[in-house]
Design an enzyme around this catalytic site. Structure first.
Site, PDB file in Angstrom:
ATOM      1  N   GLU A   1      10.257   1.632  10.194  1.00 23.40           N
ATOM      2  CA  GLU A   1      11.250   2.654   9.828  1.00 23.40           C
ATOM      3  C   GLU A   1      10.549   3.993   9.974  1.00 23.40           C
ATOM      4  OE1 GLU A   1      14.307   1.994   9.149  1.00 23.40           O
ATOM      5  OE2 GLU A   1      14.345  -0.092   8.495  1.00 23.40           O
TER       6      GLU A   1
ATOM      7  N   GLU B   1      10.557  16.489  14.549  1.00 27.76           N
ATOM      8  CA  GLU B   1      10.845  16.373  13.124  1.00 27.76           C
ATOM      9  C   GLU B   1       9.997  17.385  12.354  1.00 27.76           C
ATOM     10  OE1 GLU B   1       9.483  12.747  11.172  1.00 27.76           O
ATOM     11  OE2 GLU B   1      11.446  12.593  10.233  1.00 27.76           O
TER      12      GLU B   1
ATOM     13  N   LYS C   1       0.886  -1.172   0.000  1.00 32.44           N
ATOM     14  CA  LYS C   1       0.000   0.000   0.000  1.00 32.44           C
ATOM     15  C   LYS C   1       0.926   1.226   0.000  1.00 32.44           C
ATOM     16  CE  LYS C   1      -1.881   3.004   1.970  1.00 32.44           C
ATOM     17  NZ  LYS C   1      -1.716   4.445   1.591  1.00 32.44           N
TER      18      LYS C   1
ATOM     19  N   CYS D   1      13.713  11.068   6.002  1.00 34.37           N
ATOM     20  CA  CYS D   1      13.772  10.641   7.404  1.00 34.37           C
ATOM     21  C   CYS D   1      15.161  10.859   7.975  1.00 34.37           C
ATOM     22  CB  CYS D   1      13.375   9.183   7.505  1.00 34.37           C
ATOM     23  SG  CYS D   1      14.336   8.145   6.403  1.00 34.37           S
TER      24      CYS D   1
HETATM   25  P1  NAD Z   1       2.508   8.628   7.338  1.00 36.00           P
HETATM   26  O1  NAD Z   1       2.794   7.863   8.563  1.00 36.00           O
HETATM   27  O2  NAD Z   1       1.466   9.673   7.395  1.00 36.00           O
HETATM   28  O3  NAD Z   1       2.072   7.655   6.156  1.00 36.00           O
HETATM   29  C1  NAD Z   1       2.867   6.567   5.769  1.00 36.00           C
HETATM   30  C2  NAD Z   1       1.981   5.520   5.128  1.00 36.00           C
HETATM   31  O4  NAD Z   1       1.099   5.007   6.127  1.00 36.00           O
HETATM   32  C3  NAD Z   1       1.102   6.034   3.991  1.00 36.00           C
HETATM   33  O5  NAD Z   1       1.049   5.058   2.964  1.00 36.00           O
HETATM   34  C4  NAD Z   1      -0.259   6.163   4.655  1.00 36.00           C
HETATM   35  O6  NAD Z   1      -1.328   6.024   3.741  1.00 36.00           O
HETATM   36  C5  NAD Z   1      -0.229   4.999   5.618  1.00 36.00           C
HETATM   37  N1  NAD Z   1      -1.158   5.091   6.754  1.00 36.00           N
HETATM   38  C6  NAD Z   1      -1.663   6.212   7.330  1.00 36.00           C
HETATM   39  N2  NAD Z   1      -2.507   5.868   8.329  1.00 36.00           N
HETATM   40  C7  NAD Z   1      -2.515   4.515   8.399  1.00 36.00           C
HETATM   41  C8  NAD Z   1      -3.158   3.577   9.245  1.00 36.00           C
HETATM   42  N3  NAD Z   1      -3.992   3.954  10.216  1.00 36.00           N
HETATM   43  N4  NAD Z   1      -2.915   2.256   9.046  1.00 36.00           N
HETATM   44  C9  NAD Z   1      -2.060   1.847   8.078  1.00 36.00           C
HETATM   45  N5  NAD Z   1      -1.431   2.698   7.233  1.00 36.00           N
HETATM   46  C10 NAD Z   1      -1.644   4.022   7.399  1.00 36.00           C
HETATM   47  O7  NAD Z   1       3.922   9.191   6.865  1.00 36.00           O
HETATM   48  P2  NAD Z   1       4.206  10.126   5.617  1.00 36.00           P
HETATM   49  O8  NAD Z   1       3.643  11.467   5.955  1.00 36.00           O
HETATM   50  O9  NAD Z   1       3.805   9.466   4.350  1.00 36.00           O
HETATM   51  O10 NAD Z   1       5.808  10.177   5.633  1.00 36.00           O
HETATM   52  C11 NAD Z   1       6.495  11.025   6.483  1.00 36.00           C
HETATM   53  C12 NAD Z   1       7.032  10.294   7.692  1.00 36.00           C
HETATM   54  O11 NAD Z   1       7.702   9.107   7.287  1.00 36.00           O
HETATM   55  C13 NAD Z   1       8.080  11.099   8.415  1.00 36.00           C
HETATM   56  O12 NAD Z   1       7.887  10.997   9.809  1.00 36.00           O
HETATM   57  C14 NAD Z   1       9.386  10.435   8.008  1.00 36.00           C
HETATM   58  O13 NAD Z   1      10.451  10.629   8.882  1.00 36.00           O
HETATM   59  C15 NAD Z   1       8.985   9.030   7.899  1.00 36.00           C
HETATM   60  N6  NAD Z   1       9.913   8.271   7.035  1.00 36.00           N
HETATM   61  C16 NAD Z   1      10.797   7.408   7.625  1.00 36.00           C
HETATM   62  C17 NAD Z   1      11.705   6.706   6.847  1.00 36.00           C
HETATM   63  C18 NAD Z   1      12.697   5.764   7.492  1.00 36.00           C
HETATM   64  O14 NAD Z   1      13.261   4.962   6.806  1.00 36.00           O
HETATM   65  N7  NAD Z   1      12.947   5.833   8.787  1.00 36.00           N
HETATM   66  C19 NAD Z   1      11.702   6.865   5.467  1.00 36.00           C
HETATM   67  C20 NAD Z   1      10.790   7.733   4.896  1.00 36.00           C
HETATM   68  C21 NAD Z   1       9.891   8.436   5.702  1.00 36.00           C
END
Ligand code: NAD
Length: 478
Positions: free
Chosen positions: A246, A379, A171, A280
């Site tokens: 992650e 962040e 997803k 990230c």
């Molecule tokens: P997010 O957590 O809002 O969304 C990530 C994914 O989770 C999306 O596909 C979203 O649709 C899905 N999602 C949202 N609610 C959900 C739920 N209740 N159940 C299951 N899935 C759900 O994050 P974002 O805004 O897309 O990305 C930004 C964040 O990601 C930042 O905090 C960043 O640091 C982190 N990030 C971490 C890494 C790493 O490797 N550590 C890499 C990239 C991004």
């Protein structure tokens, strides 16, 4: 219109509903994508489950690897078109988008080559016994990915799972999912059997939650925010599933007085402007020894003042942020820091001529930032850098480890002993000495501690996350 990819077929959402695909550089809708729900997730999980007893399950590790290497080549053959699409979907500068496609292809090459090099063991045991340790696929692996690096994240998360023989349900983010979908078509052309790779697009709280709470998945890997990561881990815990997380970061760049300051200043700017700071592993805290504070901060400020955000084709330091919410959020951090009286040391520009509806924010340097201010601890996920002075090595360690996160640390010093002392004391998953690697390093194990998550991706080590260890004990007699 972007559709689900399930069992080798392109399918509309069962509800018939769609979501807009927005170009962050203009704010305009340029496509629609399928808005998946629990029924679509059911179909995808069933397809993946069936693949585990179909042609996919009968391929040797070498054959799986060859498909992934073919996929790598197909990505490279189409790199320009894929990069243009990635740049439009995410807003990132064209050269960064192009690099992301090349890195995705490198993941396919790396894990394709590694697929038949993950071996089990034979263990000496009692005299009449033969013991082997098998490494087997988990089964159906669920992958939830963010919007910041859709192409790279596909390579990093999905590809090692396929290399180990799992069947995947992905997803991707509702804000950027076109590259993973394009890769599905290429994977089919590379010979990936139907059902081995399935993608359901849609919202997190609908398709994402339906996938992570599905009763027939065997493993969950999530990359995204700590808040949603916690929900995903709870859903996995309900069924005692393995869960790799992650999450975010607030990674420090620590600059000592004996560092090569010119080199450090150039890396410091790039580590926070790359992908508009929406990385990230962005170097989002700059810790500078007080004795060189004014000099070094001046060098960084000069670079910030020259930096700019622009549309993908302008290929500036950064593009727009991903959406209107993210722009509001980052501008909120900037406004609050100014209201708290924190000096703006330098600000870049938004390039002239960018479309008015785009989500642009100019790179901004703040300092000195009080150690307990939210800019020093939370962040931002935007091109905003917080500078904080420190006194000595002890103070630098305390400050570096003072956030809830623990993803990366960059240490700048010519003192070899200090490099290793500092590296050992950092609470994080990667340490860079006189360099910094936000986003890169296919070969390098990557992941966090504390609120940055657990489990490791990238490198050979990641393959171990995607296989179950089974010990077989055989009594063979005298
Ligand atoms: P997010 O957590 O809002 O969304 C990530 C994914 O989770 C999306 O596909 C979203 O649709 C899905 N999602 C949202 N609610 C959900 C739920 N209740 N159940 C299951 N899935 C759900 O994050 P974002 O805004 O897309 O990305 C930004 C964040 O990601 C930042 O905090 C960043 O640091 C982190 N990030 C971490 C890494 C790493 O490797 N550590 C890499 C990239 C991004």
């Amino acid at each position: 219109m972007a559709q689900h990819f399930i069992n080798g077929q392109w399918l509309a959402a069962s509800s018939g509903q769609t979501l807009p695909v927005i170009d962050p550089s203009t704010g305009e809708v340029f496509d629609q994508l399928a808005r998946g729900n629990a029924a679509d997730v059911d179909l995808a999980v069933a397809a993946a489950r069936a693949a585990l007893s179909g042609p996919w399950s009968r391929l040797t590790a070498t054959e799986r690897g060859r498909i992934l290497m073919k996929l790598s080549q197909l990505m490279l053959d189409r790199v320009e078109a894929l990069a243009l699409q990635e740049a439009r979907d995410t807003g990132k500068p064209y050269s960064q988008a192009r690099n992301d496609i090349v890195v995705a292809a490198r993941y396919c090459e790396f894990y394709g080559g590694a697929a038949d090099k993950v071996h089990g063991q034979q263990i000496p045991y009692l005299a009449d016994y033969h013991v082997v340790v098998l490494r087997e696929p988990y089964g159906v692996t669920a992958h939830i990915l963010p919007w910041n690096y859709p192409a790279q994240m596909f390579g990093r998360s999905v590809v090692p799972s396929l290399a180990m023989g799992n069947a995947v349900v992905l997803k991707p983010s509702e804000d950027a999912c076109l590259s993973p979908l394009a890769f599905c078509e290429l994977a089919r052309a590379a010979g990936l059997p139907d059902g081995a790779l399935n993608v359901v697009t849609g919202l997190g709280e609908e398709a994402g939650a339906a996938l992570t709470s599905h009763r027939d998945i065997d493993f969950v890997t999530f990359t995204g925010s700590p808040e949603v990561g916690t929900l995903v881990q709870k859903a996995a815990a309900e069924r005692t599933l393995k869960c790799v997380l992650e999450l975010g970061g607030k990674s420090p760049q620590i600059v000592f007085e004996d560092a090569d300051l010119e080199r450090a200043a150039t890396f410091v700017l790039k580590a926070i402007t790359q992908n508009g700071g929406q990385t990230c592993s962005a170097g989002s805290r700059l810790l500078v020894q007080r004795s060189v504070y004014d000099r070094f901060v001046g060098m960084v400020a000069a670079r910030f003042a020259q930096s700019s955000a622009g549309a993908p084709a302008m290929d500036r330091d950064c593009g727009p942020l991903i959406n209107a919410d993210q722009k509001r959020r980052v501008e909120g951090f900037i406004r609050q820091a100014i209201d708290s009286g924190i000096p703006v040391l330098a600000q870049g520009t938004v390039a002239k001529g960018v479309p008015v509806g785009g989500f642009y924010v100019a790179p901004t340097l703040f300092g000195p930032v009080p150690r307990d201010h939210r800019l020093a601890c939370q962040e931002v996920f935007g091109p905003v850098l917080a500078v904080i002075p420190f006194e000595d090595e002890e103070d630098a360690v305390a400050l570096a480890n003072a956030t809830d996160f623990g993803l990366l640390a960059g240490i700048w010093t010519r003192d070899g002993g200090r490099q290793i002392r500092m590296a050992k004391r950092m609470q994080c998953g990667q340490v860079y000495l006189n360099c910094y690697g936000a986003g890169g390093g296919v070969e390098l194990p990557f992941g966090g501690v504390k609120r940055s998550g657990h489990g490791r991706e990238k490198g050979f080590l990641a393959l171990e996350e995607f296989c179950n260890v089974k010990t077989v004990v055989q009594y063979h007699g005298q």
